[in-house]
Design a protein around this motif. Structure first.
Motif, PDB file in Angstrom:
ATOM      1  N   GLN A 120       6.693  -1.760   3.731  1.00 31.53           N
ATOM      2  CA  GLN A 120       5.399  -2.435   3.829  1.00 31.53           C
ATOM      3  C   GLN A 120       4.327  -1.487   4.332  1.00 31.53           C
ATOM      4  O   GLN A 120       3.193  -1.489   3.854  1.00 31.53           O
ATOM      5  CB  GLN A 120       5.503  -3.671   4.740  1.00 31.53           C
ATOM      6  CG  GLN A 120       6.414  -4.747   4.211  1.00 31.53           C
ATOM      7  CD  GLN A 120       6.053  -5.178   2.803  1.00 31.53           C
ATOM      8  OE1 GLN A 120       4.908  -5.481   2.498  1.00 31.53           O
ATOM      9  NE2 GLN A 120       7.034  -5.189   1.921  1.00 31.53           N
ATOM     10  N   LYS A 121       4.681  -0.652   5.304  1.00 25.98           N
ATOM     11  CA  LYS A 121       3.724   0.314   5.843  1.00 25.98           C
ATOM     12  C   LYS A 121       3.330   1.332   4.777  1.00 25.98           C
ATOM     13  O   LYS A 121       2.154   1.684   4.644  1.00 25.98           O
ATOM     14  CB  LYS A 121       4.326   1.016   7.073  1.00 25.98           C
ATOM     15  CG  LYS A 121       3.359   1.913   7.772  1.00 25.98           C
ATOM     16  CD  LYS A 121       2.215   1.118   8.363  1.00 25.98           C
ATOM     17  CE  LYS A 121       1.322   1.996   9.202  1.00 25.98           C
ATOM     18  NZ  LYS A 121       0.172   1.286   9.731  1.00 25.98           N
ATOM     19  N   VAL A 122       4.301   1.800   4.004  1.00 25.38           N
ATOM     20  CA  VAL A 122       4.013   2.750   2.927  1.00 25.38           C
ATOM     21  C   VAL A 122       3.079   2.116   1.904  1.00 25.38           C
ATOM     22  O   VAL A 122       2.099   2.723   1.477  1.00 25.38           O
ATOM     23  CB  VAL A 122       5.318   3.238   2.255  1.00 25.38           C
ATOM     24  CG1 VAL A 122       5.029   3.989   0.971  1.00 25.38           C
ATOM     25  CG2 VAL A 122       6.102   4.116   3.215  1.00 25.38           C
ATOM     26  N   TYR A 123       3.357   0.870   1.513  1.00 23.96           N
ATOM     27  CA  TYR A 123       2.481   0.180   0.558  1.00 23.96           C
ATOM     28  C   TYR A 123       1.068   0.048   1.123  1.00 23.96           C
ATOM     29  O   TYR A 123       0.081   0.224   0.415  1.00 23.96           O
ATOM     30  CB  TYR A 123       3.028  -1.201   0.204  1.00 23.96           C
ATOM     31  CG  TYR A 123       4.275  -1.187  -0.640  1.00 23.96           C
ATOM     32  CD1 TYR A 123       4.559  -0.133  -1.499  1.00 23.96           C
ATOM     33  CD2 TYR A 123       5.177  -2.234  -0.573  1.00 23.96           C
ATOM     34  CE1 TYR A 123       5.710  -0.128  -2.257  1.00 23.96           C
ATOM     35  CE2 TYR A 123       6.328  -2.238  -1.339  1.00 23.96           C
ATOM     36  CZ  TYR A 123       6.589  -1.182  -2.181  1.00 23.96           C
ATOM     37  OH  TYR A 123       7.719  -1.177  -2.933  1.00 23.96           O
ATOM     38  N   GLN A 124       0.974  -0.265   2.406  1.00 24.58           N
ATOM     39  CA  GLN A 124      -0.335  -0.408   3.043  1.00 24.58           C
ATOM     40  C   GLN A 124      -1.079   0.923   3.041  1.00 24.58           C
ATOM     41  O   GLN A 124      -2.273   0.980   2.726  1.00 24.58           O
ATOM     42  CB  GLN A 124      -0.154  -0.904   4.470  1.00 24.58           C
ATOM     43  CG  GLN A 124      -1.450  -1.066   5.222  1.00 24.58           C
ATOM     44  CD  GLN A 124      -1.205  -1.410   6.686  1.00 24.58           C
ATOM     45  OE1 GLN A 124      -0.087  -1.330   7.183  1.00 24.58           O
ATOM     46  NE2 GLN A 124      -2.259  -1.783   7.377  1.00 24.58           N
ATOM     47  N   LEU A 125      -0.395   1.994   3.366  1.00 24.62           N
ATOM     48  CA  LEU A 125      -1.042   3.309   3.390  1.00 24.62           C
ATOM     49  C   LEU A 125      -1.459   3.744   1.995  1.00 24.62           C
ATOM     50  O   LEU A 125      -2.523   4.329   1.809  1.00 24.62           O
ATOM     51  CB  LEU A 125      -0.105   4.352   4.015  1.00 24.62           C
ATOM     52  CG  LEU A 125       0.163   4.179   5.507  1.00 24.62           C
ATOM     53  CD1 LEU A 125       1.245   5.146   5.958  1.00 24.62           C
ATOM     54  CD2 LEU A 125      -1.111   4.377   6.307  1.00 24.62           C
ATOM     55  N   GLU A 126      -0.622   3.460   1.002  1.00 23.86           N
ATOM     56  CA  GLU A 126      -0.962   3.838  -0.367  1.00 23.86           C
ATOM     57  C   GLU A 126      -2.149   3.051  -0.893  1.00 23.86           C
ATOM     58  O   GLU A 126      -2.920   3.560  -1.696  1.00 23.86           O
ATOM     59  CB  GLU A 126       0.239   3.645  -1.292  1.00 23.86           C
ATOM     60  CG  GLU A 126       1.295   4.705  -1.115  1.00 23.86           C
ATOM     61  CD  GLU A 126       2.468   4.535  -2.061  1.00 23.86           C
ATOM     62  OE1 GLU A 126       2.596   3.460  -2.699  1.00 23.86           O
ATOM     63  OE2 GLU A 126       3.260   5.476  -2.154  1.00 23.86           O
ATOM     64  N   SER A 127      -2.323   1.831  -0.438  1.00 22.32           N
ATOM     65  CA  SER A 127      -3.449   1.020  -0.923  1.00 22.32           C
ATOM     66  C   SER A 127      -4.764   1.442  -0.284  1.00 22.32           C
ATOM     67  O   SER A 127      -5.821   1.031  -0.729  1.00 22.32           O
ATOM     68  CB  SER A 127      -3.196  -0.462  -0.666  1.00 22.32           C
ATOM     69  OG  SER A 127      -3.233  -0.738   0.719  1.00 22.32           O
ATOM     70  N   HIS A 128      -4.708   2.265   0.747  1.00 17.68           N
ATOM     71  CA  HIS A 128      -5.912   2.741   1.425  1.00 17.68           C
ATOM     72  C   HIS A 128      -6.130   4.226   1.201  1.00 17.68           C
ATOM     73  O   HIS A 128      -6.570   4.945   2.089  1.00 17.68           O
ATOM     74  CB  HIS A 128      -5.830   2.444   2.929  1.00 17.68           C
ATOM     75  CG  HIS A 128      -5.920   0.996   3.242  1.00 17.68           C
ATOM     76  ND1 HIS A 128      -4.810   0.192   3.317  1.00 17.68           N
ATOM     77  CD2 HIS A 128      -6.987   0.195   3.471  1.00 17.68           C
ATOM     78  CE1 HIS A 128      -5.189  -1.032   3.588  1.00 17.68           C
ATOM     79  NE2 HIS A 128      -6.496  -1.064   3.690  1.00 17.68           N
TER      80      HIS A 128
END
Length: 117
Positions: free
Chosen positions: A53-61
Motif C-alpha cells: 500500500q505504501k509503494v502504491y501511495q508513493l508511486e501515485s505521488h
C-alpha cells in the motif's frame, strides 16, 4: 451477508494497517507450533500488504516534471537562437548552446540572452 462481513473485515484490516506492523525475526522455527506458524504467516501477509500500500501511495505521488515556462532568445550575426526551460538559467544555457552549435562552437557572439516567462 457475505459482502457485509467482507466489507467489515476489509475496513478492520485497513484500520489496523494505519499502525505500522513490525516483523520480528524468528530464531528457531522447529520450536513453533502449527498455530504459531499460522500467526507468523498472517503477520507477514499483513506487513507485506502494508508495504505494498505504501509503494502504491508513493508511486501515485510521482513528481511531475516542471514545464518549460521560460523562453530565452539570442540574436547573433543576424540569426536568432532559442532555448526553453523550467528556469531562466536552463533556458539561457540552452539558447547559448544552440547558438554555439550553429556557429561551430564559437560562442563569442552568443551573449545577451533576452528571456521571458
Amino acid at each position: 451477508m457475505r459482502y457485509v462481513v467482507a466489507l467489515v473485515l476489509l475496513a478492520t484490516v485497513h484500520a489496523q494497517a494505519e499502525d505500522v506492523f513490525k516483523i520480528e525475526i524468528g530464531r528457531n522455527y522447529k520450536d513453533y507450533s502449527h498455530g504459531d506458524l499460522q500467526r507468523r504467516v498472517w503477520e507477514l501477509e499483513r506487513a507485506v500488504w502494508q508495504l505494498q500500500q505504501k509503494v502504491y501511495q508513493l508511486e501515485s505521488h510521482k513528481p511531475v516534471a516542471a514545464a518549460d515556462t521560460w523562453l530565452c532568445t539570442i540574436t547573433a550575426m543576424g540569426n536568432t537562437y532559442t532555448g526553453t526551460g523550467a528556469s531562466k538559467a536552463v533556458a539561457t544555457q540552452k539558447a547559448v548552446e544552440a547558438c554555439k552549435n550553429a556557429r561551430g562552437g564559437d560562442g563569442f557572439f552568443c551573449k545577451d540572452a533576452k528571456c521571458e516567462q
